[in-house]
Structures are given as C-alpha cells and as structure tokens.
Design a protein around this motif. Structure first.
Motif, PDB file in Angstrom:
ATOM      1  N   ALA A  71      -2.794   2.462  -5.247  1.00 26.35           N
ATOM      2  CA  ALA A  71      -2.871   2.794  -3.828  1.00 26.35           C
ATOM      3  C   ALA A  71      -3.912   1.925  -3.114  1.00 26.35           C
ATOM      4  CB  ALA A  71      -3.202   4.273  -3.650  1.00 26.35           C
TER       5      ALA A  71
ATOM      6  N   ILE B  51      -2.512  -1.674  -2.456  1.00 24.84           N
ATOM      7  CA  ILE B  51      -1.489  -1.883  -1.426  1.00 24.84           C
ATOM      8  C   ILE B  51      -1.944  -1.431  -0.047  1.00 24.84           C
ATOM      9  CG2 ILE B  51       0.354  -1.675  -3.121  1.00 24.84           C
ATOM     10  CD1 ILE B  51       0.970   1.102  -1.979  1.00 24.84           C
ATOM     11  N   ALA B  52      -3.224  -1.075   0.121  1.00 23.32           N
ATOM     12  CA  ALA B  52      -3.708  -0.616   1.416  1.00 23.32           C
ATOM     13  C   ALA B  52      -3.486  -1.672   2.498  1.00 23.32           C
ATOM     14  CB  ALA B  52      -5.188  -0.247   1.325  1.00 23.32           C
TER      15      ALA B  52
ATOM     16  N   GLN C  44       0.237  -1.880   3.501  1.00 25.35           N
ATOM     17  CA  GLN C  44       0.573  -0.652   4.223  1.00 25.35           C
ATOM     18  C   GLN C  44       0.135  -0.715   5.680  1.00 25.35           C
ATOM     19  OE1 GLN C  44      -1.149   2.467   1.354  1.00 25.35           O
ATOM     20  NE2 GLN C  44       0.399   3.588   2.485  1.00 25.35           N
TER      21      GLN C  44
ATOM     22  N   GLY D 168       2.329  -0.704   9.145  1.00 18.60           N
ATOM     23  CA  GLY D 168       2.297   0.476   9.998  1.00 18.60           C
ATOM     24  C   GLY D 168       1.395   0.383  11.208  1.00 18.60           C
TER      25      GLY D 168
ATOM     26  N   ASN E  21      -8.381   6.165   0.109  1.00 17.06           N
ATOM     27  CA  ASN E  21      -7.554   6.906  -0.841  1.00 17.06           C
ATOM     28  C   ASN E  21      -8.478   7.914  -1.514  1.00 17.06           C
ATOM     29  OD1 ASN E  21      -4.690   5.757  -0.991  1.00 17.06           O
ATOM     30  ND2 ASN E  21      -5.951   3.906  -1.052  1.00 17.06           N
TER      31      ASN E  21
ATOM     32  N   ASN F 162      -3.517   9.518   0.426  1.00 12.32           N
ATOM     33  CA  ASN F 162      -3.454   8.182   1.029  1.00 12.32           C
ATOM     34  C   ASN F 162      -3.688   8.316   2.534  1.00 12.32           C
ATOM     35  OD1 ASN F 162      -1.176   6.020   2.287  1.00 12.32           O
ATOM     36  ND2 ASN F 162      -2.579   5.189   0.780  1.00 12.32           N
TER      37      ASN F 162
ATOM     38  N   LEU G   7      -2.883   5.007   6.970  1.00 10.25           N
ATOM     39  CA  LEU G   7      -1.895   4.745   8.015  1.00 10.25           C
ATOM     40  C   LEU G   7      -2.144   5.547   9.282  1.00 10.25           C
ATOM     41  CD1 LEU G   7       1.438   4.518   6.013  1.00 10.25           C
ATOM     42  CD2 LEU G   7       0.225   2.667   7.163  1.00 10.25           C
TER      43      LEU G   7
ATOM     44  N   ASN H  37       7.613   4.721   6.028  1.00 12.61           N
ATOM     45  CA  ASN H  37       6.330   4.269   5.487  1.00 12.61           C
ATOM     46  C   ASN H  37       5.989   5.017   4.207  1.00 12.61           C
ATOM     47  OD1 ASN H  37       6.009   2.545   7.672  1.00 12.61           O
ATOM     48  ND2 ASN H  37       4.662   3.932   8.805  1.00 12.61           N
TER      49      ASN H  37
ATOM     50  N   TYR I 176       5.460   3.546   0.392  1.00 17.87           N
ATOM     51  CA  TYR I 176       4.253   3.850  -0.374  1.00 17.87           C
ATOM     52  C   TYR I 176       4.589   4.474  -1.723  1.00 17.87           C
ATOM     53  CZ  TYR I 176       0.202   6.563  -1.883  1.00 17.87           C
ATOM     54  OH  TYR I 176      -0.799   7.131  -2.643  1.00 17.87           O
TER      55      TYR I 176
ATOM     56  N   ILE J 252       5.763  -8.557   2.063  1.00 15.81           N
ATOM     57  CA  ILE J 252       6.478  -7.292   1.933  1.00 15.81           C
ATOM     58  C   ILE J 252       7.965  -7.531   1.669  1.00 15.81           C
ATOM     59  CG2 ILE J 252       7.198  -5.217   3.189  1.00 15.81           C
ATOM     60  CD1 ILE J 252       4.410  -5.391   4.633  1.00 15.81           C
TER      61      ILE J 252
ATOM     62  N   VAL K 148      11.883  -0.338   7.022  1.00 20.77           N
ATOM     63  CA  VAL K 148      10.755  -1.214   6.693  1.00 20.77           C
ATOM     64  C   VAL K 148      11.177  -2.678   6.774  1.00 20.77           C
ATOM     65  CG1 VAL K 148       9.202  -1.912   4.821  1.00 20.77           C
ATOM     66  CG2 VAL K 148       9.619   0.526   5.266  1.00 20.77           C
TER      67      VAL K 148
END
Length: 493
Positions: free
Chosen positions: A208, A211-212, A215, A219, A318, A335, A338, A350, A354, A407, A436
C-alpha cells in the motif's frame, strides 16, 4: 479517532497513566499476535467517505449538526468542521456480488442524505478540498460541536506553542498562518479498509505504501485552496501542515510529524504500533477502566482502547487498525491517501484499482520493496500530489515514467489479475478498471476538470475567482449526482 470524548482538564498524572496504559496494551497486542488470535475465513473490506456541505451558491454551509439530525442514520457522523460529514459503510466480504452492491449502497445512502440536507438549505459534495472555502470560513468557531475536536485543537497548539504556518507552492502560491486546526477540515478523503492476517500484514502495508504515488496521481481532486490554484492534490501537503505539532526547532531536530508516511518498510504490524508508542506523545490521554492483561488472561478479547485512541491521533497515510468485531479481534490496513469524489463510480473504481493492485504486489515472489527504496515511495507520493497524472514517478523495472503511462502499461494489468484472485467477476472488474483506464487515456481527473472549468468560466464571463469557483462547484455537484465518471464530464462554463 471517531469516538466522542468528554471535555476534561488533562494533568501530568493523566499523561503518565496513559503512557503506562498504552505500553500495557502494546504488550497485550504482542501476546495476541504470538497466540494467533486473528484467524478469519475471508477478508472483509470497509469504506469511509468524508463530504462537504454547500449552500445554494456553492459556498460552505456550517450546519452539519442540523443535517445529521435530518438524516437520522447511525452510518453518518460529524467531522472536524461544521461544513463536514462522514459516512461509514458497513464491512463486507471482498469479491462476489459485494463489489456491485457497494456502489449501489453508497449511492442510495448519499441520495437519502442529500435529500435531507436540502431540507435545511444545503447539498452534499464529495471533493478533496471544497474550492469555495475562504479564510474567513476557517476559525475555532467553525469546529463541530464535539468536545473531542476542541480538545484535539487545544492539545495540538499546546504542543506547538505557536501558530501554524501553511506554505504551499504551485501556480498561485499560498502563505498563511492559523491559530487553530480548522484548515485540516478542508481535507476530505475516502478511506479504504482491508482486513489482513498478522502474517501478511507487513507485505500488504508495504504494498500500500509503494502504490501511494500512483493512487494519488489517479485520484487527484484538490487543486484549489482559499482561491489559490496549487497542487493537483493539495490535500496531501495541507493535511501534513495543518496537524503538525512541531515548531521549527523540533523539525530541525528530526522529530517525526503526526501526519507521517513512515521511514522504513516493515515486517510486522507490531512495528507500526511500537513506533507510535515510542515516537509520539499523547494528544488525548484518556484512560478506560479495562485491564487488558486481565481480560486476555481470562480468555476474553481486550478492546485495547488506549492503544487504538493513540493510534487514531497519528495520521499515517496507511494506518494500522486493531478492532474487535462481534467478539473477535482483527487487523486492518486503512488506506487514507485518496480524496473524496468525484462520483461514487470513481470512488469504487479507485477502490478496485487499490484492492487488486495491493494483492498482486503483496503476493509477489520478489517483493517490490526489495527493489525500491522507502524514500522513493514517499517521493512518488509528493510528486503525484503536485502533478497528478503528468507527474514523473519511479517504478522498478520501468524507471522514471509519467504516472498515467505507468498505470496503463504496468499497474492496470496487475490490478485486473488481483481482482480476479479476490473473486470479483469479469464484468464488474472490467467496468471499474475501465473507468481507471479512460481517466488515464483522457488525462481528465477531478483536479484537471476543476482547473479547466474555472479557466473557462473566467475567460467567458470575466467574473472574480470566487464567483468562478462557486459556478464550478455547482456544476460539479450536478455531475456528481449523475454518477457519470469524471473522465466523461464536459468542460462547460
């Protein structure tokens, strides 16, 4: 940290007792982890959404208590500012029919709440930062009428000993001071929860964190604050600055911030709770009657309320969660990176991205975090917040690449496979991840739509920035209610 508290005067003895109790809770958590008390059959997910209230013009409406009374639904609660509300969606098993039911359920909740808000002259808006907020809307008098917010405000400023200094760069830089934490109320987010076993927690939390950046790029929905155009996701730096308990001298000494990405990959959930206990003094040192050692010795499940309350005042992007549900303890990754909105469809898309991606990365034979430094993951987050899908992010095996390209080419296929492993049927995952994909192809996020629409209104009508923001927010609210994903929204003046 959503529970109510009673206004009290905090003494030095209260702080000592609370520190001792938190450490006692930590010892009990260590025992529970060693005794494998966290078994479950299938993981559950959960969802929280923070929203803003607006009036007929699109300005903030300071009446959340009245709206909450009109909604009359325990799923809803107040948030920090009087123009904020929050909804908590009940947990559900990940996969199967639940994915489709989630979107429908959230839409039904919002439609009901919006109709009740209209009865008191307002509407609900899901957006990262309400663009029409003015500095005059931010003051201690606009805090929600709950003792915990007043106590939190007082404790943060007692720790700082001085005003907050908010400094944000961007096309129209912002510099200001504040003597209360209400600027934090400008930050409205969506939080995805995922139940995780203790053995897998380290891998899922690391994934997590990794990939912040992608993300947030995907978003981004917070380009305006107090009339200034700033970052695509200004909420990241605003939240970091508006809850900072450190004066400049403590920053220089390396004291950790309360809004924290962290500083290293982990091997166990215990690492995070232990860091919280070691690095951060209490903000709300309130002790309960439970003796967690006695409860555990008697075969019960302790609530560990002091540990949980302390954890709730450390705002990791996170965050680890310990909770007891139906008499059973469980652990979750929360998480928090966003922003809210733009539509329910966008939020659920989203979430699909995730949940699918985090599973694939957590189960890789050669973990991503062995090939990427922790500092790089944090740098990706702040790059993405500034530049959105145009931001250049680093990814192992790819190098530097625009977020949208990364992405599309690398992460979306992984998310598809991850959702398949979770048991999400092909039709639903294709629809959600298709949203997405089209957002990346069109390069239209909530942030880019807001900026382009304000520019179009200013160019066509020659109105002030505040009036352009009002008009944009009203159009945004109409589009949000349609549930058509943001990549389909026309730029309209």
């Amino acid at each position: 940290m959503g529970r109510d508290v009673t206004a009290v005067t905090i003494s030095g003895e209260d702080r000592r007792r609370y520190r001792d109790k938190v450490r006692r809770c930590l010892d009990v958590l260590a025992r529970m982890l060693g005794e494998s008390q966290f078994d479950f059959e299938r993981p559950h997910i959960g969802l929280e959404i923070e929203l803003n209230l607006i009036d007929a013009l699109g300005d903030p409406l300071m009446r959340n208590a009245d709206v909450l009374k009109a909604i009359a639904d325990p799923a809803w609660a107040t948030e920090l500012g009087q123009f904020n509300l929050e909804i908590n969606i009940p947990p559900r098993v990940l996969g199967g029919d639940n994915t489709g039911a989630l979107e429908t359920e959230v839409r039904d909740h919002l439609a009901h709440a919006d109709s009740r808000a209209q009865e008191v002259g307002g509407n609900l808006v899901m957006i990262g930062i309400l663009p029409t907020l003015r500095r005059s809307d931010i003051g201690e008098e606009t805090l929600s009428s709950n003792a915990r917010y007043k106590m939190l405000n007082d404790q943060i400023f007692a720790a700082r000993g001085e005003e907050l200094h908010i400094a944000i760069d961007g096309p129209e830089p912002l510099r200001m001071h504040a003597d209360n934490i209400t600027p934090e109320a400008a930050c409205t987010s969506v939080q995805f929860h995922l139940q995780v076993s203790p053995d897998e927690f380290g891998a899922y939390w690391n994934a997590a964190q990794a990939i912040a950046g992608p993300q947030v790029a995907l978003g981004a929905n917070s380009p305006f604050l107090f009339g200034h155009r700033l970052h695509d996701e200004t909420r990241i730096t605003l939240f970091e600055q508006s809850t900072d308990t450190r004066p400049e001298e403590l920053k220089s000494q390396g004291v950790r911030p309360r809004v924290w990405f962290g500083e290293k990959w982990i091997t166990s959930v215990f690492d995070l709770f232990e860091e919280n206990t070691r690095y951060f003094p209490a903000l709300l040192p309130l002790c309960e009657d439970e003796d967690p050692v006695a409860v555990l010795d008697e075969g019960g499940v302790p609530a560990l309320e002091e540990l949980s309350l302390h954890n709730g005042t450390i705002y990791r992007w996170n965050r680890p969660i310990y909770a007891v549900f139906e008499g059973r303890p469980h652990l979750r990754v929360e998480n928090r990176v966003l922003p809210a909105g733009p539509t329910v469809a966008d939020i659920v898309a989203n979430g699909a991205f995730y949940y699918g991606l985090v599973r694939m990365l957590a189960e890789e034979e050669r973990p991503l975090w062995t090939r990427m430094s922790f500092a790089t993951a944090e740098d990706n987050l702040h790059r993405a917040a500034r530049g959105g899908l145009d931001a250049s992010l680093y990814w192992p095996g790819v190098g530097e690449a625009p977020a949208g390209e990364l992405i599309l080419r690398r992460l979306l296929p992984l998310a598809h496979e991850g959702l398949e492993r979770w048991g999400v049927d092909a039709g639903r995952r294709d629809r959600l991840l298709g949203i997405v994909e089209r957002r990346c192809v069109t390069q239209q996020t909530g942030a880019t739509w807001q900026v382009a629409t304000v520019e179009a209104i200013e160019s066509r009508f020659g109105v002030s920035r505040q009036e352009a923001l009002r008009r944009m927010v009203r159009i945004y609210a109409e589009n949000m209610r349609s549930n058509e994903p943001v990549h389909t929204w026309p730029i309209a003046a």
